[in-house]
Scaffold this motif. Structure first.
Motif, mmCIF file in Angstrom:
data_model
loop_
_atom_site.group_PDB
_atom_site.id
_atom_site.type_symbol
_atom_site.label_atom_id
_atom_site.label_comp_id
_atom_site.label_asym_id
_atom_site.label_seq_id
_atom_site.Cartn_x
_atom_site.Cartn_y
_atom_site.Cartn_z
ATOM 1 N N TRP A 14 94.816 74.381 -106.145
ATOM 2 C CA TRP A 14 93.992 75.354 -105.400
ATOM 3 C C TRP A 14 93.646 76.527 -106.306
ATOM 4 N N VAL A 24 84.195 73.231 -95.522
ATOM 5 C CA VAL A 24 84.072 71.772 -95.477
ATOM 6 C C VAL A 24 85.456 71.124 -95.305
ATOM 7 N N CYS A 25 86.420 71.631 -96.030
ATOM 8 C CA CYS A 25 87.776 71.065 -95.967
ATOM 9 C C CYS A 25 88.389 71.292 -94.589
ATOM 10 N N CYS A 58 84.754 68.908 -101.567
ATOM 11 C CA CYS A 58 84.691 70.368 -101.772
ATOM 12 C C CYS A 58 83.516 70.705 -102.685
ATOM 13 N N ALA A 62 87.048 74.285 -105.873
ATOM 14 C CA ALA A 62 88.221 75.147 -105.677
ATOM 15 C C ALA A 62 89.487 74.342 -105.416
HETATM 16 S S1 SF4 Z 1 84.885 75.706 -101.114
HETATM 17 FE FE1 SF4 Z 1 86.272 73.957 -101.057
HETATM 18 S S2 SF4 Z 1 88.296 74.863 -100.781
HETATM 19 FE FE2 SF4 Z 1 86.797 76.434 -100.253
HETATM 20 S S3 SF4 Z 1 86.560 76.229 -98.018
HETATM 21 FE FE3 SF4 Z 1 84.972 74.985 -98.994
HETATM 22 S S4 SF4 Z 1 85.813 72.895 -99.117
HETATM 23 FE FE4 SF4 Z 1 87.524 74.314 -98.753
#
Ligand code: SF4
Length: 69
Positions: A14, A24-25, A58, A62
């Motif tokens: 992370w 998205v996650c 993602c 990240a």
């Molecule tokens: S950028 Fe990646 S880690 Fe951050 S909220 Fe979106 S999907 Fe999750």
């Protein structure tokens, strides 16, 4: 700053600075990605395959996967 969360099989790496908060996650795999809790990534409930598939979605990089074995 990098943090790692592992289930013994795979780890999610992370990198907070890269996150664009697209959620998205969180929407895709809410059993693992819990932004209101600490730690916000909880590896217990889901298979490694599902975790890997979600991490690939993602948009910012990240979160990434590190194989533990
Ligand atoms: S950028 Fe990646 S880690 Fe951050 S909220 Fe979106 S999907 Fe999750």
């Amino acid at each position: 700053m990098k943090k790692e969360y592992t289930n013994g099989d795979v780890a999610i790496v992370w990198e907070q600075e890269k996150c664009i908060h697209s959620a998205v996650c969180v929407k895709g795999l809410g059993e693992v990605f819990k932004p209101r809790e600490k730690p916000w990534i909880q590896m217990g409930a889901v298979s490694s395959e599902d975790i890997i598939a979600q991490v690939k979605q993602c948009p910012s990089g990240a979160i990434s996967i590190k194989e533990e074995k």
